[in-house]
Design a protein around this motif. Structure first.
Motif, PDB file in Angstrom:
ATOM      1  N   ARG A 211      -6.408   0.745  -7.155  1.00 36.58           N
ATOM      2  CA  ARG A 211      -7.044   1.531  -6.102  1.00 36.58           C
ATOM      3  C   ARG A 211      -8.057   0.659  -5.375  1.00 36.58           C
ATOM      4  O   ARG A 211      -8.874  -0.017  -5.991  1.00 36.58           O
ATOM      5  CB  ARG A 211      -7.735   2.753  -6.679  1.00 36.58           C
ATOM      6  CG  ARG A 211      -8.394   3.616  -5.605  1.00 36.58           C
ATOM      7  CD  ARG A 211      -8.882   4.932  -6.120  1.00 36.58           C
ATOM      8  NE  ARG A 211      -7.829   5.824  -6.567  1.00 36.58           N
ATOM      9  CZ  ARG A 211      -7.055   6.548  -5.776  1.00 36.58           C
ATOM     10  NH1 ARG A 211      -7.210   6.491  -4.466  1.00 36.58           N
ATOM     11  NH2 ARG A 211      -6.127   7.340  -6.256  1.00 36.58           N
ATOM     12  N   ARG A 212      -7.991   0.710  -4.046  1.00 28.67           N
ATOM     13  CA  ARG A 212      -8.955   0.010  -3.192  1.00 28.67           C
ATOM     14  C   ARG A 212      -9.435   1.013  -2.151  1.00 28.67           C
ATOM     15  O   ARG A 212      -8.742   1.265  -1.172  1.00 28.67           O
ATOM     16  CB  ARG A 212      -8.323  -1.189  -2.501  1.00 28.67           C
ATOM     17  CG  ARG A 212      -7.859  -2.246  -3.465  1.00 28.67           C
ATOM     18  CD  ARG A 212      -7.314  -3.451  -2.735  1.00 28.67           C
ATOM     19  NE  ARG A 212      -6.516  -4.244  -3.645  1.00 28.67           N
ATOM     20  CZ  ARG A 212      -5.493  -4.985  -3.282  1.00 28.67           C
ATOM     21  NH1 ARG A 212      -5.132  -5.037  -2.009  1.00 28.67           N
ATOM     22  NH2 ARG A 212      -4.828  -5.683  -4.172  1.00 28.67           N
ATOM     23  N   GLY A 213     -10.584   1.565  -2.412  1.00 24.96           N
ATOM     24  CA  GLY A 213     -11.095   2.601  -1.522  1.00 24.96           C
ATOM     25  C   GLY A 213     -10.210   3.827  -1.599  1.00 24.96           C
ATOM     26  O   GLY A 213      -9.981   4.378  -2.665  1.00 24.96           O
ATOM     27  N   THR A 214      -9.678   4.228  -0.456  1.00 25.04           N
ATOM     28  CA  THR A 214      -8.838   5.415  -0.376  1.00 25.04           C
ATOM     29  C   THR A 214      -7.406   5.145  -0.815  1.00 25.04           C
ATOM     30  O   THR A 214      -6.717   6.054  -1.257  1.00 25.04           O
ATOM     31  CB  THR A 214      -8.811   5.927   1.087  1.00 25.04           C
ATOM     32  OG1 THR A 214     -10.145   6.091   1.534  1.00 25.04           O
ATOM     33  CG2 THR A 214      -8.089   7.250   1.201  1.00 25.04           C
ATOM     34  N   TRP A 215      -6.957   3.913  -0.685  1.00 19.81           N
ATOM     35  CA  TRP A 215      -5.549   3.590  -0.872  1.00 19.81           C
ATOM     36  C   TRP A 215      -5.270   2.983  -2.236  1.00 19.81           C
ATOM     37  O   TRP A 215      -6.124   2.347  -2.838  1.00 19.81           O
ATOM     38  CB  TRP A 215      -5.071   2.636   0.219  1.00 19.81           C
ATOM     39  CG  TRP A 215      -5.228   3.230   1.586  1.00 19.81           C
ATOM     40  CD1 TRP A 215      -6.109   2.842   2.551  1.00 19.81           C
ATOM     41  CD2 TRP A 215      -4.516   4.336   2.128  1.00 19.81           C
ATOM     42  NE1 TRP A 215      -5.975   3.633   3.657  1.00 19.81           N
ATOM     43  CE2 TRP A 215      -5.006   4.564   3.429  1.00 19.81           C
ATOM     44  CE3 TRP A 215      -3.503   5.166   1.643  1.00 19.81           C
ATOM     45  CZ2 TRP A 215      -4.513   5.572   4.242  1.00 19.81           C
ATOM     46  CZ3 TRP A 215      -3.017   6.176   2.458  1.00 19.81           C
ATOM     47  CH2 TRP A 215      -3.521   6.363   3.743  1.00 19.81           C
TER      48      TRP A 215
ATOM     49  N   CYS B 155       0.847  -1.190   0.000  1.00 22.99           N
ATOM     50  CA  CYS B 155       0.000   0.000   0.000  1.00 22.99           C
ATOM     51  C   CYS B 155       0.884   1.241   0.000  1.00 22.99           C
ATOM     52  O   CYS B 155       1.934   1.270   0.646  1.00 22.99           O
ATOM     53  CB  CYS B 155      -0.887  -0.001   1.245  1.00 22.99           C
ATOM     54  SG  CYS B 155      -1.936   1.465   1.393  1.00 22.99           S
TER      55      CYS B 155
ATOM     56  N   GLN C 178       4.174  13.460   0.309  1.00 23.12           N
ATOM     57  CA  GLN C 178       3.376  12.408  -0.325  1.00 23.12           C
ATOM     58  C   GLN C 178       3.211  12.637  -1.826  1.00 23.12           C
ATOM     59  O   GLN C 178       3.353  11.682  -2.605  1.00 23.12           O
ATOM     60  CB  GLN C 178       2.018  12.296   0.380  1.00 23.12           C
ATOM     61  CG  GLN C 178       1.098  11.241  -0.195  1.00 23.12           C
ATOM     62  CD  GLN C 178       0.291  11.746  -1.380  1.00 23.12           C
ATOM     63  OE1 GLN C 178      -0.100  12.913  -1.425  1.00 23.12           O
ATOM     64  NE2 GLN C 178       0.064  10.876  -2.347  1.00 23.12           N
TER      65      GLN C 178
ATOM     66  N   SER D 212       4.250   9.950  -4.783  1.00 32.10           N
ATOM     67  CA  SER D 212       3.262   9.557  -5.796  1.00 32.10           C
ATOM     68  C   SER D 212       3.771   9.822  -7.204  1.00 32.10           C
ATOM     69  O   SER D 212       3.526   9.031  -8.119  1.00 32.10           O
ATOM     70  CB  SER D 212       1.943  10.293  -5.570  1.00 32.10           C
ATOM     71  OG  SER D 212       1.335   9.832  -4.389  1.00 32.10           O
TER      72      SER D 212
ATOM     73  N   CYS E  34       0.391   3.754   1.564  1.00 28.25           N
ATOM     74  CA  CYS E  34       0.467   4.226   2.949  1.00 28.25           C
ATOM     75  C   CYS E  34       1.671   3.632   3.682  1.00 28.25           C
ATOM     76  O   CYS E  34       2.131   4.189   4.668  1.00 28.25           O
ATOM     77  CB  CYS E  34      -0.829   3.913   3.694  1.00 28.25           C
ATOM     78  SG  CYS E  34      -1.212   2.156   3.846  1.00 28.25           S
TER      79      CYS E  34
END
Length: 127
Positions: free
Chosen positions: A93-97, A61, A73, A77, A63
């Motif tokens: 992408r999975r939700g926010t992450w 992730c 950040q 990215s 994160c």
């Protein structure tokens, strides 16, 4: 996120690749390879690729990547985006992450291109 993945022109797989030591690259091959090597030419991107490739489970992730660097950040990215554009990693992408994983077919192709065929000596220039 871009789904476009660069292909190494004239390269069909790890067993049939024209290695640098067996034939000169044509212009298209050199252009694609230069983009990949440029992406690998930055220490931050090289570390990111290593962190992604060595992660247990095959993905990581964003994160978990960002805190490893003394960078903002958006900068991390950006480096990840360049690795994606070079075809070295994929993202989901999975939700926010966003989760990143290595594209082993690209690293295998790079390895095949850079590998001297078994039993073939490196050519030496004549004086």
């Amino acid at each position: 996120m871009s789904k476009q993945k660069p292909e190494l022109v004239g390269v069909d797989g790890p067993d049939c690749c024209p290695a640098l030591l067996t034939a000169p690259l044509d212009e298209d091959q050199a252009e694609v390879l230069a983009k990949v090597f440029k992406a690998l030419g930055d220490p931050v991107r090289l570390r990111l690729l290593s962190m992604i490739a060595s992660r247990a489970g095959g993905e990581v992730c964003v994160c978990d990547l960002t805190p490893a660097f003394d960078l903002a950040q958006p900068t991390v990215s950006h480096h990840l985006k360049l690795l994606r554009q070079a075809g070295l990693i994929d993202a989901e992408r999975r939700g926010t992450w966003v989760y990143y994983r290595l594209r082993p077919e690209m690293t295998d192709r790079l390895a095949a291109i850079l590998t001297r065929p078994a039993g073939r000596p490196v050519p030496h220039p004549t004086p």
